[in-house]
Design a protein around this motif. Structure first.
Motif, PDB file in Angstrom:
ATOM      1  N   TYR A  59       9.734 -17.759  35.978  1.00  0.00           N
ATOM      2  CA  TYR A  59       9.543 -16.362  36.368  1.00  0.00           C
ATOM      3  C   TYR A  59       8.612 -16.272  37.569  1.00  0.00           C
ATOM      4  CZ  TYR A  59      11.184 -16.037  31.572  1.00  0.00           C
ATOM      5  OH  TYR A  59      11.912 -16.192  30.426  1.00  0.00           O
ATOM      6  N   LEU A  67       7.022 -13.179  26.073  1.00  0.00           N
ATOM      7  CA  LEU A  67       7.927 -13.185  24.924  1.00  0.00           C
ATOM      8  C   LEU A  67       8.391 -14.602  24.566  1.00  0.00           C
ATOM      9  CD1 LEU A  67       7.807 -10.085  25.058  1.00  0.00           C
ATOM     10  CD2 LEU A  67      10.266 -10.043  24.785  1.00  0.00           C
ATOM     11  N   ARG A  71       7.621 -17.013  21.073  1.00  0.00           N
ATOM     12  CA  ARG A  71       8.627 -17.791  20.326  1.00  0.00           C
ATOM     13  C   ARG A  71       8.161 -19.227  20.116  1.00  0.00           C
ATOM     14  NH1 ARG A  71      11.933 -14.934  17.493  1.00  0.00           N
ATOM     15  NH2 ARG A  71      12.863 -13.276  18.725  1.00  0.00           N
ATOM     16  N   HIS A 108      10.866  -8.685  15.572  1.00  0.00           N
ATOM     17  CA  HIS A 108      11.579  -9.891  15.155  1.00  0.00           C
ATOM     18  C   HIS A 108      10.702 -11.138  15.017  1.00  0.00           C
ATOM     19  CE1 HIS A 108      14.851 -13.039  15.430  1.00  0.00           C
ATOM     20  NE2 HIS A 108      15.313 -12.246  14.498  1.00  0.00           N
TER      21      HIS A 108
ATOM     22  N   TYR B 119      18.850 -13.915  34.852  1.00  0.00           N
ATOM     23  CA  TYR B 119      18.342 -14.062  33.493  1.00  0.00           C
ATOM     24  C   TYR B 119      19.361 -13.464  32.533  1.00  0.00           C
ATOM     25  CZ  TYR B 119      13.937 -14.852  35.932  1.00  0.00           C
ATOM     26  OH  TYR B 119      12.971 -15.340  36.767  1.00  0.00           O
ATOM     27  N   TYR B 121      19.405 -11.825  29.152  1.00  0.00           N
ATOM     28  CA  TYR B 121      18.517 -11.265  28.130  1.00  0.00           C
ATOM     29  C   TYR B 121      19.322 -11.113  26.846  1.00  0.00           C
ATOM     30  CZ  TYR B 121      14.922  -8.379  25.959  1.00  0.00           C
ATOM     31  OH  TYR B 121      13.954  -7.894  25.107  1.00  0.00           O
ATOM     32  N   ARG B 123      19.498 -10.736  22.612  1.00  0.00           N
ATOM     33  CA  ARG B 123      18.662 -10.222  21.525  1.00  0.00           C
ATOM     34  C   ARG B 123      18.160 -11.358  20.642  1.00  0.00           C
ATOM     35  NH1 ARG B 123      21.886  -6.565  17.179  1.00  0.00           N
ATOM     36  NH2 ARG B 123      19.902  -6.850  16.125  1.00  0.00           N
ATOM     37  N   GLY B 124      16.964 -11.192  20.115  1.00  0.00           N
ATOM     38  CA  GLY B 124      16.288 -12.254  19.375  1.00  0.00           C
ATOM     39  C   GLY B 124      17.080 -12.787  18.197  1.00  0.00           C
ATOM     40  N   HIS B 161      18.546 -18.463  33.563  1.00  0.00           N
ATOM     41  CA  HIS B 161      17.649 -18.693  32.438  1.00  0.00           C
ATOM     42  C   HIS B 161      18.013 -17.784  31.281  1.00  0.00           C
ATOM     43  CE1 HIS B 161      15.122 -21.051  35.076  1.00  0.00           C
ATOM     44  NE2 HIS B 161      15.010 -20.035  35.906  1.00  0.00           N
ATOM     45  N   VAL B 162      17.870 -18.323  30.072  1.00  0.00           N
ATOM     46  CA  VAL B 162      18.088 -17.505  28.885  1.00  0.00           C
ATOM     47  C   VAL B 162      16.740 -16.935  28.453  1.00  0.00           C
ATOM     48  CG1 VAL B 162      18.857 -17.517  26.498  1.00  0.00           C
ATOM     49  CG2 VAL B 162      20.009 -18.950  28.183  1.00  0.00           C
ATOM     50  N   HIS B 163      16.700 -15.639  28.255  1.00  0.00           N
ATOM     51  CA  HIS B 163      15.454 -14.979  27.844  1.00  0.00           C
ATOM     52  C   HIS B 163      15.725 -14.262  26.534  1.00  0.00           C
ATOM     53  CE1 HIS B 163      11.507 -13.096  28.950  1.00  0.00           C
ATOM     54  NE2 HIS B 163      11.922 -12.202  28.081  1.00  0.00           N
ATOM     55  N   ARG B 164      15.039 -14.685  25.482  1.00  0.00           N
ATOM     56  CA  ARG B 164      15.307 -14.079  24.170  1.00  0.00           C
ATOM     57  C   ARG B 164      14.458 -12.848  23.933  1.00  0.00           C
ATOM     58  NH1 ARG B 164      14.899 -18.079  19.386  1.00  0.00           N
ATOM     59  NH2 ARG B 164      15.696 -16.300  18.225  1.00  0.00           N
ATOM     60  N   GLY B 165      15.096 -11.796  23.473  1.00  0.00           N
ATOM     61  CA  GLY B 165      14.381 -10.588  23.058  1.00  0.00           C
ATOM     62  C   GLY B 165      13.775 -10.807  21.683  1.00  0.00           C
ATOM     63  N   CYS B 171      15.510  -2.274  24.292  1.00  0.00           N
ATOM     64  CA  CYS B 171      15.542  -3.279  25.356  1.00  0.00           C
ATOM     65  C   CYS B 171      16.956  -3.458  25.911  1.00  0.00           C
ATOM     66  CB  CYS B 171      14.994  -4.605  24.867  1.00  0.00           C
ATOM     67  SG  CYS B 171      13.249  -4.504  24.502  1.00  0.00           S
ATOM     68  N   LEU B 181      11.556  -7.965  30.037  1.00  0.00           N
ATOM     69  CA  LEU B 181      11.641  -9.233  30.757  1.00  0.00           C
ATOM     70  C   LEU B 181      10.329  -9.547  31.470  1.00  0.00           C
ATOM     71  CD1 LEU B 181      13.536 -11.557  31.869  1.00  0.00           C
ATOM     72  CD2 LEU B 181      13.846 -10.102  33.866  1.00  0.00           C
TER      73      LEU B 181
END
Ligand SMILES: Cc1cc2nc3c(=O)[nH]c(=O)nc-3n(C[C@H](O)[C@H](O)[C@H](O)COP(=O)(O)O)c2cc1C
Ligand code: SF4
Ligand code: FES
Lengths: 198, 429
Positions: A59, A67, A71, A108, B119, B121, B123-124, B161-165, B171, B181
Motif C-alpha cells: 500500500y 485490517l 488478520r 468478523h 486491489y 476487496y 469480504r472477510g 493484491h487481495v485485501h480481506r474485509g 464496505c 481499504l
C-alpha cells in the motif's frame, strides 16, 4: 471462571426491545464494556515481522495494512485482544486508539474469549425462508448456549450473523473458515459430530 | 435458441482455478487482444458494448472508466468482492470457480485506466475465495501475466493484491470500501468528488464489481456485436441470476439480461416453480434493498435494468428471493429491516435513527403490539430517510417499506394491527 474480556452473559446484556428481540451493536458494546480486562503483552516473531513489512509494502500508506495485520494477529494469537491491537498500532504507526476505533467497527475478527471453533449461523431472509430457524434451534439446544455465548469447555462459540453470501444453498452455517450449506437439523447433528467432535 | 453459458461455463467444478486449465480454455485471450489496443480504444470498445455494472446500480462501465482524469498521479482499480447484499451469491462462485477470468478482466480494466496497482476487496467471510485468488495471482505472476512486464510488454506492470474485509455490509458501497481499504472504519464519503476523480489515497480510482470485470474479457474475445446480440438495447450481455427462498431449484443460472422473471422462477430450466405446488406470494428481484414484486408483477417483469422500474423496483444484483403463500410479509420485512439496522454505519442521523425506528415499528406490529397509526408513522419515517444521507443505504432500507411491502401488502399489515397477532403462518419451513 469466565475468561477475561468476553461478551457479557445474557443476563446483563442490554434490554432487547420488541417481542421479536432486537438487533444490533451489542456485540461491540459488550466488548467495550469489558475491555478494562488485563492486557496481555503481544509480540510478533521475526518471520511474522517480515510478513508484516511485506504486507505494508502493498500500500502507498502503512496504515492501509491495518485490517490485514489484524488478520495476522488473529492467526498468531487466536484472537484480536488489546495487546494485539497495541502491537499492530506500533507496526502500522498509528495510535492504539485508532486501531481500537477501527477494530470495533468490524464484526468478523475473533474477540478474546471466543471458543476454539466459531459457529456463525446465518439469520437473514433467504436462509430463514429455508429453515434457518430450525437449524439455529438445534445448534442452540445441542450446544446449550445462546447467541454470542461460548460453551463452558471453551470448545465452541455460537453466533447469529447476517447473510453469508451463499443464499442459493441456504440455510448456511460457517464454522471457522468453512461453509456448511443446505443444512437441516439432522445435518447439524452430523456437523457437530464431525467438525466439532462434540 | 439454446443459450451458451459463458460467465458460468466453469461452474461444474473447480478445475479452472488452475492456470493451465484456464489457458487451455482461452482465458487471457481477451486481455491479450485488449493490451494490443491503446487505452482510449479499449474504453471505446467497452462503451460500444453497452456493458453495465453488475454491482447493483447498472452504471455503464466504459463511461465510468472514461471519467478517469488525465493526471500523472497513480490510479487505482478496486475490485468489489464484498458481496453482502442478502440474496446475492454470484461473486463468490465466480471467484471460487473462475478466478482467472476475474484477473483477466482486472488486467483489461487496469490497462484502460492506466493503473499499476489493483486491489481485490473481498469480504472477510470468504476465506476460501481469498486463498483461491491468492493462488491464482501467484500462478499468473509466474507466467508473466501479472507483475513486471506483463504479457511480455516491457515497462508495463500490474500488481494485484487481495485485501480481506472483516464483516461490514457497508464496505461494499464504493466510498465505504475505499475508507476500509485505507485502514479506517468503513465510512462512506460524500460524493462528489466521485472516486474516479478522487478515490483511494485521493487518487483517481475505479471501483468495479466482480461480475462486471468477468464480463469484460468477452467483449474482446467475441466482440461487441456478439455481446450486444444478448439482452436488450439498453441492457445487453449475459447475466448470472441468483434464485433463493421458495423455489424448487435455488442456485445460480446464467441467461441473457432481460429474461422474463416468470421464466426464471417457473421454467424447468431454471427455478422449477414453488415447492409443494404452493402459490407464490412475493418475489424480490435483486437483493433485499429492492422493492418486492407481487405475483401479478412477476408475470410481467423482465430482468433488465429498465423493466423493474415499471413496478417501482430495480434490478439490483438480480438475486431473486421467492416467498410462497405461507410467508408473513410483516415478518419478512422485519427480517430485512433488522439487517439494515445492523449494517447502518451510523454517520447520518436519518439512517442511524431511522433504520432503528422502522425496525422497531415493524417488530412491534409483527408481535401483535402495533398501535393505530403505527403504519403511517412507519411510512413517514421511511420516506423521510430518503435522499438525506451520505450513501444510499438509508434509501435501500426505506424502499422495501414504502415502495414494497407496506405499499403492496398493506391489508396484511393492517390485519396485524387490528387482530393484534400474526395473521399468517410463520415464516418458511
Ligand atoms: C450499501 C451499499 C452496498 C453495496 N454493496 C456492494 C457489494 O457488496 N458489491 C458490489 O459489487 N457493489 C456493491 N455496491 C455498489 C457499489 O457502490 C458500486 O456501485 C459498485 O461496486 C460499482 O461496480 P459496477 O459499476 O461494476 O457495478 C453497494 C452499494 C451500496 C450503496
Ligand atoms: S446512509 Fe447510513 S450507511 Fe450510509 S453513510 Fe449514512 S449512516 Fe452510513
Ligand atoms: S441469507 Fe443466509 S447466506 Fe444469504
Amino acid at each position: 471462571m469466565r475468561p477475561a474480556w468476553v461478551e457479557p452473559a445474557a443476563s446483563n446484556q442490554p434490554q432487547r426491545y420488541g417481542p421479536r428481540g432486537g438487533t444490533a451493536h451489542e456485540d461491540v458494546f459488550g466488548t467495550e464494556r469489558t475491555r478494562s480486562a488485563e492486557e496481555v503483552p503481544r509480540r510478533f516473531s521475526e518471520a511474522v515481522r517480515a510478513e508484516c513489512e511485506e504486507i505494508c509494502g502493498r500500500y502507498p500508506q502503512r496504515r492501509a495494512a491495518l485490517l490485514p495485520l489484524l488478520r495476522v494477529a488473529e492467526r498468531e494469537f487466536g484472537c484480536v485482544d488489546l495487546g494485539a491491537m497495541r502491537l499492530v498500532a506500533e507496526v502500522v504507526d498509528v495510535s492504539p486508539a485508532h486501531v481500537w476505533g477501527v477494530f470495533s467497527f468490524y464484526t468478523h475478527y475473533r474477540r478474546p474469549g471466543t471458543g476454539r471453533h466459531l459457529v456463525q449461523v446465518c439469520r437473514t431472509l433467504p436462509c430463514e425462508l429455508r429453515g434457518a430457524r430450525a437449524v439455529w434451534e438445534r445448534l442452540r439446544s445441542r450446544l446449550g448456549v445462546g447467541d454470542g455465548e461460548t460453551t463452558p469447555d471453551g470448545r465452541c462459540t455460537l453466533k447469529r450473523v447476517e447473510c453469508l453470501g451463499s443464499c442459493g444453498t441456504a440455510p448456511v452455517v460457517q464454522v471457522d473458515d468453512d461453509y456448511h450449506e443446505g443444512l437441516t437439523p439432522e445435518a447439524v447433528d452430523r456437523l457437530l459430530a464431525g467438525v466439532l467432535g462434540a | 435458441m439454446a443459450y451458451e453459458p459463458v460467465l458460468t461455463r466453469f461452474f461444474g467444478g473447480f478445475e479452472a482455478q488452475d492456470l493451465d486449465h484456464a489457458l487451455a480454455h482461452g482465458v487471457y485471450e481477451g486481455a491479450r487482444k485488449a493490451l494490443a489496443m491503446d487505452p482510449a480504444q479499449v474504453i471505446e470498445t467497452v462503451k460500444a458494448s453497452g456493458l453495465r455494472g453488475r454491482g447493483g446500480a447498472g452504471f455503464p462501465c466504459g463511461a465510468k472508466w472514461g471519467f478517469i482524469p488525465k493526471t500523472d498521479r497513480p490510479r487505482y482499480l478496486l475490485v468489489n468482492a464484498d458481496e453482502s447484499e442478502p440474496g446475492t451469491f454470484k461473486d463468490r462462485a465466480l471467484i471460487e470457480r473462475d478466478p482467472h477470468t476475474l484477473l483477466e478482466g482486472t488486467i483489461v480494466a487496469a490497462h484502460a485506466i492506466g493503473c499499476e496497482t489493483a486491489y481485490i476487496y473481498i469480504r472477510g467471510e470468504f476465506a476460501y475465495g481469498a486463498r483461491v485468488l491468492e493462488r491464482a495471482i501467484q500462478q499468473a505472476r509466474a507466467r508473466g501475466l501479472l507483475g513486471e512486464g506483463i504479457f511480455g510488454q516491457r515497462g508495463r506492470r500490474l500488481e494485484v493484491h487481495v485485501h480481506r474485509g472483516a464483516g461490514a455490509y457497508i464496505c461494499g458501497e464504493e466510498t465505504g470500501l475505499i475508507s476500509s481499504l485505507e485502514g479506517d472504519r468503513g465510512y462512506p464519503k460524500l460524493k462528489p468528488p466521485f472516486p474516479a476523480v478522487e478515490g483511494a489515497w485521493r487518487c483517481p480510482t475505479i471501483v468495479n464489481n466482480v461480475e462486471t470485470l468477468c464480463n469484460v474479457p468477452w467483449v474482446f474475445t467475441r466482440g461487441v456485436a456478439w455481446y450486444r446480440s444478448m439482452g436488450t438495447e439498453k441492457s445487453p450481455g449475459p447475466k448470472v441470476y441468483g434464485l433463493s427462498g421458495h423455489v424448487n431449484r435455488p442456485g445460480l443460472y446464467e441467461g441473457p439480461l432481460g429474461l422474463p422473471l416468470k421464466e426464471l422462477i417457473y421454467s424447468d430450466e431454471f427455478g422449477g416453480g414453488v415447492p409443494g405446488g404452493r402459490a407464490l406470494k412475493a418475489a424480490i428481484p435483486g437483493g433485499v434493498s429492492m422493492p418486492v414484486l407481487t405475483p401479478a408483477e412477476v408475470e410481467r417483469c423482465r430482468m433488465d435494468f429498465e423493466s423493474p422500474r415499471e413496478f417501482d423496483s430495480l434490478l439490483g444484483t438480480a438475486g431473486v428471493i421467492c416467498m410462497d403463500e405461507t410467508v408473513c410479509m410483516v415478518d419478512a420485512l422485519w427480517n430485512i429491516l433488522r439487517f439494515f439496522h445492523h449494517e447502518s454505519c451510523g454517520q447520518c442521523t436519518p439512517c442511524r435513527e431511522g433504520t432503528g425506528w422502522i425496525e422497531k415499528l415493524v417488530s412491534r406490529i409483527e408481535g401483535g403490539e402495533g398501535a393505530e397509526g403505527d403504519l403511517d408513522t412507519l411510512l413517514a419515517v421511511a420516506e423521510g430517510m430518503c435522499g438525506r444521507t451520505i450513501c444510499v443505504l438509508a434509501d435501500a432500507a426505506a424502499w422495501p417499506v414504502y415502495k414494497g411491502f407496506v405499499k403492496k401488502y398493506r391489508p396484511e399489515f393492517e390485519d396485524h394491527v387490528r387482530e393484534r397477532r400474526c395473521t399468517v403462518r410463520g415464516r418458511g419451513a
